[in-house]
Design an enzyme around this catalytic site. Structure first.
Site, short mmCIF file in Angstrom:
data_model
loop_
_atom_site.label_atom_id
_atom_site.label_comp_id
_atom_site.label_asym_id
_atom_site.label_seq_id
_atom_site.Cartn_x
_atom_site.Cartn_y
_atom_site.Cartn_z
N SER A 50 8.96 -3.16 -0.57
CA SER A 50 8.06 -3.74 -1.64
C SER A 50 8.41 -5.17 -1.94
CB SER A 50 8.63 -2.91 -2.92
OG SER A 50 7.52 -2.68 -3.81
N TYR A 64 -16.64 -21.74 -24.29
CA TYR A 64 -16.70 -23.11 -24.50
C TYR A 64 -15.98 -24.00 -25.72
CZ TYR A 64 -18.72 -27.64 -26.07
OH TYR A 64 -18.79 -28.94 -26.53
N ALA A 97 0.85 -1.30 0.08
CA ALA A 97 -0.03 0.02 0.11
C ALA A 97 0.79 1.22 0.02
CB ALA A 97 -1.00 -0.01 1.19
N ARG A 153 4.47 10.03 -9.91
CA ARG A 153 3.80 9.98 -11.35
C ARG A 153 2.97 11.14 -11.41
NH1 ARG A 153 2.87 3.48 -11.04
NH2 ARG A 153 5.10 2.83 -11.86
N ASN A 179 -2.62 -3.13 -2.55
CA ASN A 179 -2.24 -2.18 -3.64
C ASN A 179 -3.43 -1.36 -4.35
OD1 ASN A 179 0.51 -3.31 -5.06
ND2 ASN A 179 -0.47 -5.08 -4.00
N ARG A 207 -28.70 -23.39 -12.67
CA ARG A 207 -29.64 -23.97 -13.08
C ARG A 207 -30.56 -24.70 -12.05
NH1 ARG A 207 -28.03 -27.23 -18.43
NH2 ARG A 207 -30.20 -27.63 -18.31
N CYS A 214 2.69 -12.93 0.03
CA CYS A 214 2.00 -14.09 -0.13
C CYS A 214 2.87 -15.08 -0.86
CB CYS A 214 0.99 -13.60 -1.10
SG CYS A 214 -0.48 -12.54 -0.53
#
Length: 447
Positions: A41, A428, A12, A22, A307, A444, A45
């Site tokens: 940084s 598909y 963060a 930026r 993030n 369904r 995980c």
């Protein structure tokens, strides 16, 4: 030139810092970041996968070096600077420089608190023994890896995401793994019938699981090293213990301020990541997140949220406007042969909220059913009975879980009903799917 101070040098905090760079342009903002550790940084995980072997070296988890932030972006990125308190009246941050053991004071125009969270280590006898670990940082990882050599018996305390990822990692490395959880099921964010699939996988893979058990003490050998874990009168020998019993927001340094905290210590923020105090923002694992399905703030500390919140905080601190749109509670993890994912509300959560909810279960296959290498996929859809709006889903299987949960998360974000979800035009071809996607097959069955 405005002075921006950011507490925390990970997801963060540095996402925010980069947005300020930026938007303001190099040299047009004075940005100071304060990190109590030595690494900026990095991907928390990814820590279990260094143990498991999929990631070769801890340094591979570092996204940008401190030198990059300093030299390429002009950020005053400081390490081993621990914040002790914040004076919001005089707009000052006070702390200790651990390298010199000297106090520091920094004045800000805009402040972001991105201090993350700390692992919870229960106050039990023996937790200070050699061989007892938590896993939250790269130094934690390096210490654990060093301690793994010539050890064979590992005990993990906690059966949530991290506990299960660690169980997988150590089992892959050939350890005998004992997993203890005080809850009566693994992964308590899943409904019990779905969590049972994870329990079956532990049996198939030879992981010793003790549910509904609490660790009461760690026994220590004469050498000072942990030797056994006690669950009341029951005792099991062990070489290593890793506590994966959750995390808590790192916000104790704010207790003397007027910044509003939740009951468990997370910072209250609005959609622009502003706190209730002027010019003070918060983001990431130390802050709350708005849950779109619950329609209230929640605490879901994940890297994805950190993030996003960091980017939004940095944008707003720069003078532009951007709003955090909230979360739907999507999460996924791998556990040995299985992938387990969830989004939205479980049936248990929906019932606890007093919603008129029901669920449907469907067992299908990840690809067309006539393929020899098809894999089973287990799906649970949760929905409202009054208007058939989707509330959540849990998916567990060996293949295709990630695709399905992300489709459902997108449907939840847009408040889709069961009928609308059933009518989605999903891809598909037999090697990828059945003519009806299994998620739609589940939908369904709601009639």
């Amino acid at each position: 030139m405005k002075r921006y101070v950011i507490i925390g040098g990970d997801a963060a905090g540095m996402s925010a810092a980069m947005q300020i760079v930026r938007r303001k342009g190099p040299g047009n903002a004075q940005i100071t970041t304060l990190e109590r550790g030595t690494i900026y940084s990095y991907a928390q995980c990814g820590l279990p996968y260094v143990i498991e072997g999929s990631v070769l070296h801890p340094d591979d988890l570092i996204a940008r070096s401190i030198e990059t932030f300093r030299e390429e972006y002009g950020i005053d990125a400081r390490t081993e600077h621990e914040v002790k308190n914040v004076d919001t009246q005089n707009q000052e941050v006070h702390g200790i420089d651990r390298k010199s053991d000297q106090p520091f004071t920094i004045t800000y125009d805009k402040l972001l608190i991105a201090s993350g969270a700390d692992p919870i280590l229960p106050p039990l006898p023996g937790t200070d023994a050699e061989g007892v670990h938590t896993l939250k940082t790269i130094p934690d990882l390096k210490q654990l890896r060093k301690d793994m050599h010539e050890r064979h018996h590992l005990t993990i305390v906690g059966g949530g995401y991290v506990g299960l990822e660690l169980a997988e990692a150590f089992k892959t490395r050939g350890f005998n793994v004992l997993l203890i959880d005080r809850n009566k099921q693994l992964a308590k964010v899943f409904d019990p019938d779905m969590a049972e699939l994870l329990q079956e996988e532990t049996k198939d893979q030879g992981i010793d699981v003790r549910l509904g058990k609490s660790v009461t003490e760690l026994k220590t050998a004469n050498s000072g090293r942990v030797s056994a874990v006690c669950m009341g009168e029951e005792q099991q020998n062990t070489d290593l213990v890793v506590f994966a019993t959750g995390i808590k927001p790192n916000t104790s340094f704010l207790e003397t301020t007027d910044i509003m905290l939740s009951e468990k210590g997370a910072i209250n923020v609005n959609a622009q990541m502003q706190t209730n105090v002027k010019d003070v923002y918060a983001a990431g694992d130390c802050a709350l997140q708005y849950h779109r399905i619950k329609e209230q703030d929640d605490y879901l500390p994940l890297g994805t949220h950190a993030n996003k919140q960091g980017r939004i905080a940095g944008t707003n601190m720069s003078g532009e406007k951007k709003y955090f749109q909230g979360v739907v509670g999507t999460a996924i993890f791998r556990f040995l042969r299985l992938t387990a994912a969830r989004t939205g509300l479980s049936k248990k959560e929906a019932e606890n909220m007093g919603l008129p909810a029901d669920s449907v279960y469907y067992k299908g296959t990840d690809i067309a059913g006539y393929f020899n290498d098809k894999k089973p996929i287990h799906i649970k859809l949760v929905y409202r009975t009054d208007n058939q709006l989707l509330l959540g889903s849990q998916v567990i299987g060996e293949s295709g879980v990630d695709k399905r949960i992300d489709v459902l998360a997108t449907a939840l974000y847009h408040n889709m009903s069961i009928d609308e979800f059933e009518n989605l035009d999903l891809s598909y071809a037999p090697p990828y799917n059945g003519v009806w996607d299994p998620m739609q097959q589940a939908a369904r069955r709601v009639r």
